[in-house]
Scaffold this motif. Structure first.
Motif, PDB file in Angstrom:
ATOM      1  N   ALA A  62     -20.744  59.723 -47.846  1.00  0.00           N
ATOM      2  CA  ALA A  62     -21.718  59.604 -48.935  1.00  0.00           C
ATOM      3  C   ALA A  62     -21.472  58.400 -49.824  1.00  0.00           C
ATOM      4  O   ALA A  62     -22.388  57.891 -50.472  1.00  0.00           O
ATOM      5  N   GLY A  63     -20.224  57.894 -49.850  1.00  0.00           N
ATOM      6  CA  GLY A  63     -19.898  56.788 -50.743  1.00  0.00           C
ATOM      7  C   GLY A  63     -20.165  55.419 -50.154  1.00  0.00           C
ATOM      8  O   GLY A  63     -19.821  54.405 -50.768  1.00  0.00           O
ATOM      9  N   CYS A  64     -20.785  55.344 -48.979  1.00  0.00           N
ATOM     10  CA  CYS A  64     -21.126  54.033 -48.418  1.00  0.00           C
ATOM     11  C   CYS A  64     -22.201  53.380 -49.284  1.00  0.00           C
ATOM     12  O   CYS A  64     -23.150  54.030 -49.717  1.00  0.00           O
ATOM     13  N   VAL A  65     -22.039  52.079 -49.513  1.00  0.00           N
ATOM     14  CA  VAL A  65     -23.003  51.326 -50.315  1.00  0.00           C
ATOM     15  C   VAL A  65     -24.242  51.022 -49.459  1.00  0.00           C
ATOM     16  O   VAL A  65     -24.117  50.601 -48.307  1.00  0.00           O
ATOM     17  N   LEU A  66     -25.418  51.256 -50.044  1.00  0.00           N
ATOM     18  CA  LEU A  66     -26.662  51.116 -49.280  1.00  0.00           C
ATOM     19  C   LEU A  66     -26.777  49.765 -48.589  1.00  0.00           C
ATOM     20  O   LEU A  66     -27.110  49.688 -47.405  1.00  0.00           O
ATOM     21  N   GLU A  67     -26.473  48.678 -49.299  1.00  0.00           N
ATOM     22  CA  GLU A  67     -26.625  47.345 -48.701  1.00  0.00           C
ATOM     23  C   GLU A  67     -25.653  47.143 -47.542  1.00  0.00           C
ATOM     24  O   GLU A  67     -25.986  46.516 -46.538  1.00  0.00           O
ATOM     25  N   GLU A  68     -24.450  47.671 -47.683  1.00  0.00           N
ATOM     26  CA  GLU A  68     -23.476  47.527 -46.596  1.00  0.00           C
ATOM     27  C   GLU A  68     -23.956  48.284 -45.354  1.00  0.00           C
ATOM     28  O   GLU A  68     -23.798  47.818 -44.225  1.00  0.00           O
ATOM     29  N   LEU A  69     -24.556  49.445 -45.567  1.00  0.00           N
ATOM     30  CA  LEU A  69     -25.118  50.184 -44.433  1.00  0.00           C
ATOM     31  C   LEU A  69     -26.269  49.404 -43.809  1.00  0.00           C
ATOM     32  O   LEU A  69     -26.395  49.325 -42.589  1.00  0.00           O
ATOM     33  N   ASP A  70     -27.104  48.795 -44.669  1.00  0.00           N
ATOM     34  CA  ASP A  70     -28.238  48.045 -44.138  1.00  0.00           C
ATOM     35  C   ASP A  70     -27.740  46.859 -43.323  1.00  0.00           C
ATOM     36  O   ASP A  70     -28.296  46.552 -42.260  1.00  0.00           O
ATOM     37  N   ASN A  71     -26.674  46.194 -43.791  1.00  0.00           N
ATOM     38  CA  ASN A  71     -26.102  45.093 -43.011  1.00  0.00           C
ATOM     39  C   ASN A  71     -25.525  45.606 -41.691  1.00  0.00           C
ATOM     40  O   ASN A  71     -25.695  44.987 -40.642  1.00  0.00           O
ATOM     41  N   PHE A  72     -24.859  46.758 -41.762  1.00  0.00           N
ATOM     42  CA  PHE A  72     -24.253  47.344 -40.560  1.00  0.00           C
ATOM     43  C   PHE A  72     -25.319  47.645 -39.509  1.00  0.00           C
ATOM     44  O   PHE A  72     -25.176  47.270 -38.339  1.00  0.00           O
ATOM     45  N   VAL A  73     -26.397  48.294 -39.917  1.00  0.00           N
ATOM     46  CA  VAL A  73     -27.422  48.634 -38.920  1.00  0.00           C
ATOM     47  C   VAL A  73     -28.245  47.406 -38.538  1.00  0.00           C
ATOM     48  O   VAL A  73     -28.753  47.324 -37.415  1.00  0.00           O
ATOM     49  N   ALA A  74     -28.346  46.413 -39.441  1.00  0.00           N
ATOM     50  CA  ALA A  74     -29.077  45.180 -39.112  1.00  0.00           C
ATOM     51  C   ALA A  74     -28.425  44.472 -37.930  1.00  0.00           C
ATOM     52  O   ALA A  74     -29.109  43.945 -37.054  1.00  0.00           O
ATOM     53  N   GLU A  75     -27.082  44.480 -37.902  1.00  0.00           N
ATOM     54  CA  GLU A  75     -26.364  43.864 -36.775  1.00  0.00           C
ATOM     55  C   GLU A  75     -26.676  44.568 -35.474  1.00  0.00           C
ATOM     56  O   GLU A  75     -26.410  44.059 -34.393  1.00  0.00           O
TER      57      GLU A  75
END
Lengths: 395, 395
Positions: A144-157
């Motif tokens: 739950a503590g993952c930062v939204l932008e970091e997740l978006d970058n992760f899935v963008a890759e």
């Protein structure tokens, strides 16, 4: 899409009443000692008042909200790294009648994530790992503590996109997004978190872990209990894990900003945009001249149009074929200008122009905050009467 | 999208246990008399066994499911026209410990909507009015007994589309769709009912009416209780009203049927289709050679391809620009044929060909029913292992 900003004083006021009541007691250094047996020493940030070594300044960021409007006086911040630690903390505090406020990225605007008194701050920021990602289905399971932008970058890759996005993306946590049922600027395209969240792991107040982390797009087994936690603002339990469907990332993104003479025009343009852009329309945002003034006064941004207008609209399209999307958006703009619904428009020519146009919209809350004391409202109102609120409140 | 058919014996088996237990009693002619004070006389269909005048044959359609697999022996069918009447019926039956089975279009395949003993059948078919429709936002509020296809026609005249569609559309009720959390063939495009249902009106077992008929796209006030009723199969209450968001109707629809040599190919083609068709992809369905055999054996349909294949895939695109969609789908088909993922393909040339291709997919359950006794499974399984189920069950 049409929300202005958040207000949700409910959970803060309930907590205030509870912390002032005799139902709860004040945490002591004995409690801190016992909490240190539940979480590792480095996860506990306690001031000298409760037997710790932390400076009060270290707790500042946890005691104050982003706009400096809400201020608590917590002496202890706990930063667990596992769901089991969260469960241990909640079990202890529940047994001992010690108030707890869960805190994600602390980007809320309504005091929901900061203490109102001396509650223990339960920060989820160290519970921040991706647990699994299935590239074929686009299903992400994460802390739950993952930062939204970091997740978006992760899935963008991996050629996907998070189904939500908002101005606070650089700091806000996915757990907080779910707990507040954040809408954000992709709502128009990817819909509600009630549809895209597939499962949740939640720790109930007594420490029970509810493991509901389904990774199926549709799961009809039993009642869909996880739905109750979406938008519950931490009042039913603390979200520790999220399973969410991520759509394929659009390969083409276009953004335009329009100058519109009236709120009626904003509505007419919305109807025409939905009709012409259909499935590639991913965002439709508007703001008025006073918001524009605040943003240009506080951010290093240039006015996107040659003149001032009472209203501005930002349109974003996201699709799989750039040429098709260009044609749809250009056709729409011609129509809007010819019919006079819109008086001027500017189409972003590259990614950096797209970012600047979005900064304008996303910079509004911060700019207004710098302008002076502001009340924030996160309201959902039928479109025809939405802008009436501004006049009503001004009175 | 990848569900085969429904099985949900839960509610039927619970009801069977309850009706056989001493918790419930058998309805008598005295009950029928009292029910006639709650609903108008024409809303009561009772056999002579309970003091009525209806022929048992008139109750046949309510006592039997669509496939002739489940059979009850109810002596009373009630067909209320208002929510207040539904509330009166449930209050009476709850007080009197008389079993009730709510019934929508009776198109379920798992006996959820038919009596298993002598329960009162509560048919929603006369609760079938559109309550309101907002053309600007596309938000529909209607009675639960409205037939899905009639709603789709209603919103189609106003340039919108129901966010779900399924083979039983001509008879199934929107209330039953919500109660069973139907997925259907538009799931891929418009997502889950948890996202598109905006509000519900539900009568609880004791007759309390829960009015939750919000017409806002996002409503964060309190807990989202309506979510619990979506997929609850009538076990928590009877849905009497539905508020649902209807998207704009796509102006261009294309359908293709492909011949695929293996299930691995079905999966590879799915990945490529999502990539190439992106936002216009509205359905991706597959079936195998034995389903194709059953359909062609029982329906007046021609094989869409020149040869037989182990698997068939139906792809549908729905967009706002015919030329753009044609280009996307044709590009995809070329790719699929060139790479050998697919061995043959046929693109529908007009609306009647589109209907025929869909009839093939939608005719599978009925054709299998005519082939002999069938078990129906509505299963959600990760895509890579989905087809393994067929082999496992055959064993």
């Amino acid at each position: 899409m049409l929300a202005l900003a958040r207000t949700r004083i409910f959970s803060a006021s309930v907590r205030r009443a509870a912390t002032q009541s005799r139902l709860l007691r004040t945490l002591t250094s004995a409690d801190v000692e016992r909490l240190q047996a539940i979480v590792p020493a480095e996860a506990v940030l306690a001031t000298a008042a409760v037997g710790g070594t932390a400076d009060a300044a270290e707790l500042e960021g946890f005691n104050n909200d982003w706009l400096g409007k809400y201020r608590g006086r917590s002496q202890v911040v706990l930063r667990p790294k596992t769901t089991a630690e969260v469960a241990g903390i909640l079990r202890y505090c529940n047994d001992e009648r010690i108030a707890v406020v869960p805190q994600g990225g602390n980007t809320g605007l309504v005091g929901g994530g900061v203490p109102v008194g001396d509650e223990v701050v339960l920060s989820l920021r160290n519970l921040n790992k991706v647990r699994s990602y299935d590239e074929a289905s686009g299903i992400l399971v994460c802390d739950a503590g993952c930062v939204l932008e970091e997740l978006d970058n992760f899935v963008a890759e991996r050629s996907h996109v998070m189904p939500l996005d908002l101005g606070a993306k650089g700091s806000c946590h996915i757990g907080g997004n779910v707990a507040t049922n954040a809408g954000g600027i992709r709502f128009l395209r990817y819909g509600s978190l009630h549809g895209s969240v597939l499962g949740l792991e939640v720790v109930l107040p007594d420490g029970t872990v509810l493991d509901n982390l389904s990774t199926l797009r549709k799961d009809n087994t039993g009642y869909d209990l996880k739905q109750l936690f979406i938008g519950s603002e931490g009042t039913l339990g603390v979200i520790t894990g999220v399973s969410i469907a991520t759509p394929r990332r659009p390969s083409a993104v276009n953004v335009a900003v329009l100058g519109v003479p009236s709120y009626a025009g904003v509505q007419r343009a919305f109807g025409l945009t939905r009709q012409r852009c259909g499935e590639v329309l991913s965002a439709y945002e508007f703001w008025d001249a006073s918001c524009m003034g605040a943003v240009l006064g506080h951010q290093a941004l240039k006015h996107p149009l040659a003149a001032e207008y009472p209203f501005y609209v930002l349109i974003e399209t996201s699709g799989s074929n750039k040429a098709h999307d260009d044609e749809k958006l250009e056709g729409l703009l011609e129509d809007l200008l010819e019919t006079g619904v819109v008086e001027d428009g500017s189409l972003a020519q590259d990614a950096s122009q797209i970012r600047r146009m979005w900064s304008m919209r996303e910079g509004i809350p911060e700019s207004l905050g710098k302008t002076g004391a502001t009340y924030k409202y996160d309201i959902s109102i039928p479109i025809p009467v939405l802008y009436d609120v501004v006049g009503d409140i001004a009175q």
